[in-house]
Design an enzyme around this catalytic site. Structure first.
Site, PDB file in Angstrom:
ATOM      1  N   ASP A 241       0.880  -1.167   0.000  1.00 14.32           N
ATOM      2  CA  ASP A 241       0.000   0.000   0.000  1.00 14.32           C
ATOM      3  C   ASP A 241       0.920   1.220   0.000  1.00 14.32           C
ATOM      4  O   ASP A 241       1.519   1.564   1.014  1.00 14.32           O
ATOM      5  CB  ASP A 241      -0.871  -0.055   1.261  1.00 14.32           C
ATOM      6  N   LYS A 273      -2.638  12.025  -2.336  1.00 11.70           N
ATOM      7  CA  LYS A 273      -1.673  12.421  -1.294  1.00 11.70           C
ATOM      8  C   LYS A 273      -0.439  12.997  -1.991  1.00 11.70           C
ATOM      9  O   LYS A 273      -0.551  13.998  -2.673  1.00 11.70           O
ATOM     10  CB  LYS A 273      -1.343  11.219  -0.409  1.00 11.70           C
TER      11      LYS A 273
END
Ligand code: DSN
Length: 478
Positions: A241, A273
């Site tokens: 991840d 992000k």
């Protein structure tokens, strides 16, 4: 793109919204003001480009498009096919991935797609083969019952939440902790670093189906080559991840052993992000998992969001430009400058520094909980979030840490000198904040005192620091 065009686009959009529900238009405008005025240090947030934002606000939102490119359950998806194919192509090229699935709506969704792709590939497909049937509807009741039990009885080994892992890596309150028999690997209590020998030992003992790498609050590089070797040694599928550091992979700051894509069987990420795209998720995988990954919708996802896939295509095209690599390097330079600034003033940092985009301050060094520190910083115009530290005595709600990250401020253009000034502001607030007490005199984990005059002064200093680096300079809503 001229600044005039950006202003016109957003002003016109707000005018159209205002005519229907002015309070929404006002809230959108107020959000821009707030984001412009606060020192945004939330490690998982960024500022998407005007092109990315605008790609989301249109009639693509109206289209249903279950299925995959060229193979839909609805008619009229030719334009959705164009943007989904483009987003996937940009993702494959950017990350050097064999396959990209750009439909997940978030990181949690991307992780669910990945988990179910692995379960389908490694548990369901062999069961169907053994029963000599093509699909689950053709199984006998007894075989179906046995398969459901087997699907619900698989093992996952991931990084523990307090060591910096994510709640979707097997935290019991999350669906991942309920779906899997789960064990965690932590970090070395002395150094705060992943101890790969301990991970290997845990893998040997537990024999997981899936070994998960990746984090949301670990401030160091991870050696994905070693984790893949550990996964291979026990026959586990290796999943990473990379939601937090996808921008650093895209910008080639993390390469070789530290780039998960060549090492993992399957990689998940968010797109908003450090990658600086729209809110959303994505899965990259090796060819053998591609068919199962593409079944994410409707397996665990609702209908794909074409407007967000359009924005992913725009943001991924931006990330393929040479200047994105420069941006990614500056994120890390800034995080290291921020860490240095804090350390030199006496702050206690988990692992003693950073190699990525985030810094984890152990605020017990200031006599505060994470909750108290987060709120005192917010009072002072500094937006952060509280986070557990390894072996946190205050649990996941109050915590003992503050996680700060540099992707957003780096997008605004702040550099290492401003990071030192930011460290000074944070340190000032935290040293001037005092933990409070409950009515019965016991220490409170939430109450605190901070002189409002000091908080206002720091907030003004933060605004001054930002004044040279306007957010969305091309957008004037006045
Ligand atoms: N909420 C994201 C973060 O802040 O790290 C991950 O879910």
């Amino acid at each position: 793109m001229s600044r005039n065009a950006e202003s016109t686009a957003f002003r016109s959009a707000l005018e159209v919204i205002r005519a229907v529900e002015p309070r929404v238009a006002d809230a959108i405008g107020a959000e821009l003001t707030d984001q412009r005025e606060s020192l945004k240090l939330i490690a998982s947030e960024n500022y998407a480009s005007p092109a990315t934002l605008l790609a989301m606000g249109n009639w693509f939102s109206d289209k249903y498009a279950e299925g995959t490119v060229g193979r839909r359950f609805y008619a009229g998806c030719q334009n959705v096919d164009t943007v989904e194919a483009l987003a996937a192509e940009h993702a494959r090229e950017l990350f050097g991935a064999a396959h990209a699935y750009v439909q997940p709506h978030s990181g949690i969704d991307a992780n669910l797609v990945a988990f179910w792709a692995v379960l389908a590939d490694r548990v369901e497909s062999p069961a169907l083969k053994k029963a000599q049937v093509r699909q689950v509807n053709d199984l006998t009741e007894a075989d179906w019952f046995a398969l459901r039990r087997e699907l619900g009885n698989q093992r996952m080994l991931g990084m523990s939440l307090d060591a910096g892992g994510h709640l979707t890596h097997g935290f019991r309150p999350n669906i991942s902790g309920k779906m899997f028999d789960q064990r965690s690997y932590g970090t070395d209590p002395a150094t705060g670093l992943i101890d790969y020998d301990r991970v290997a030992e845990a893998a040997r003992e537990f024999k997981p189906l899936i070994l998960v790498g990746g984090y949301s609050a670990y401030p160091r590089k991870v050696n994905f080559r070693i984790l893949r070797e550990i996964a291979d040694s026990v026959g586990a599928t290796f999943m990473v991840d990379m939601a937090h550091f996808a921008g650093l992979v895209a910008g080639k700051v993390f390469t070789g052993d530290f780039d998960p894509v060549p090492h993992a069987h399957i990689v998940t990420t968010t797109t908003h992000k450090s990658l600086r795209g729209p809110r959303g998720g994505m899965v990259l995988c090796q060819p053998e998992l591609a068919d199962q990954v593409d079944r994410g919708c409707p397996m665990v996802l609702g209908g794909p969001l074409p407007h967000v896939m359009a924005a992913k295509a725009v943001a991924l095209a931006e990330a393929r430009r040479p200047d994105f690599a420069d941006y990614a390097q500056r994120i890390v330079d800034n995080a290291q400058a921020l860490a240095e600034g804090l350390l030199s003033r006496g702050a206690k940092l988990v692992t003693g520094g950073t190699d990525n985009h985030l810094v984890l301050i152990d605020v017990s060094g200031y006599g505060l909980t994470g909750r108290q520190a987060e709120q005192a910083l917010l009072d002072s115009g500094i937006v952060t979030n509280r986070n557990s530290v390894p072996q946190d005595p205050n649990g996941a709600w109050y915590t003992s840490g503050i996680r700060i990250g540099t992707p957003a401020l780096t997008t605004r253009g702040l550099g290492t000198a401003e990071m030192d000034q930011t460290a000074e502001l944070i340190h000032t607030v935290l040293t001037q904040t005092t933990a409070g007490a409950n009515a019965d005199g016991t220490p409170s984990k939430a109450k605190y005192t901070l002189d409002p005059g000091l908080a206002d002064k720091v907030a003004r200093q933060a605004t001054d620091l930002l004044a040279t680096y306007p957010l969305y300079p091309g957008i004037d809503l006045s």
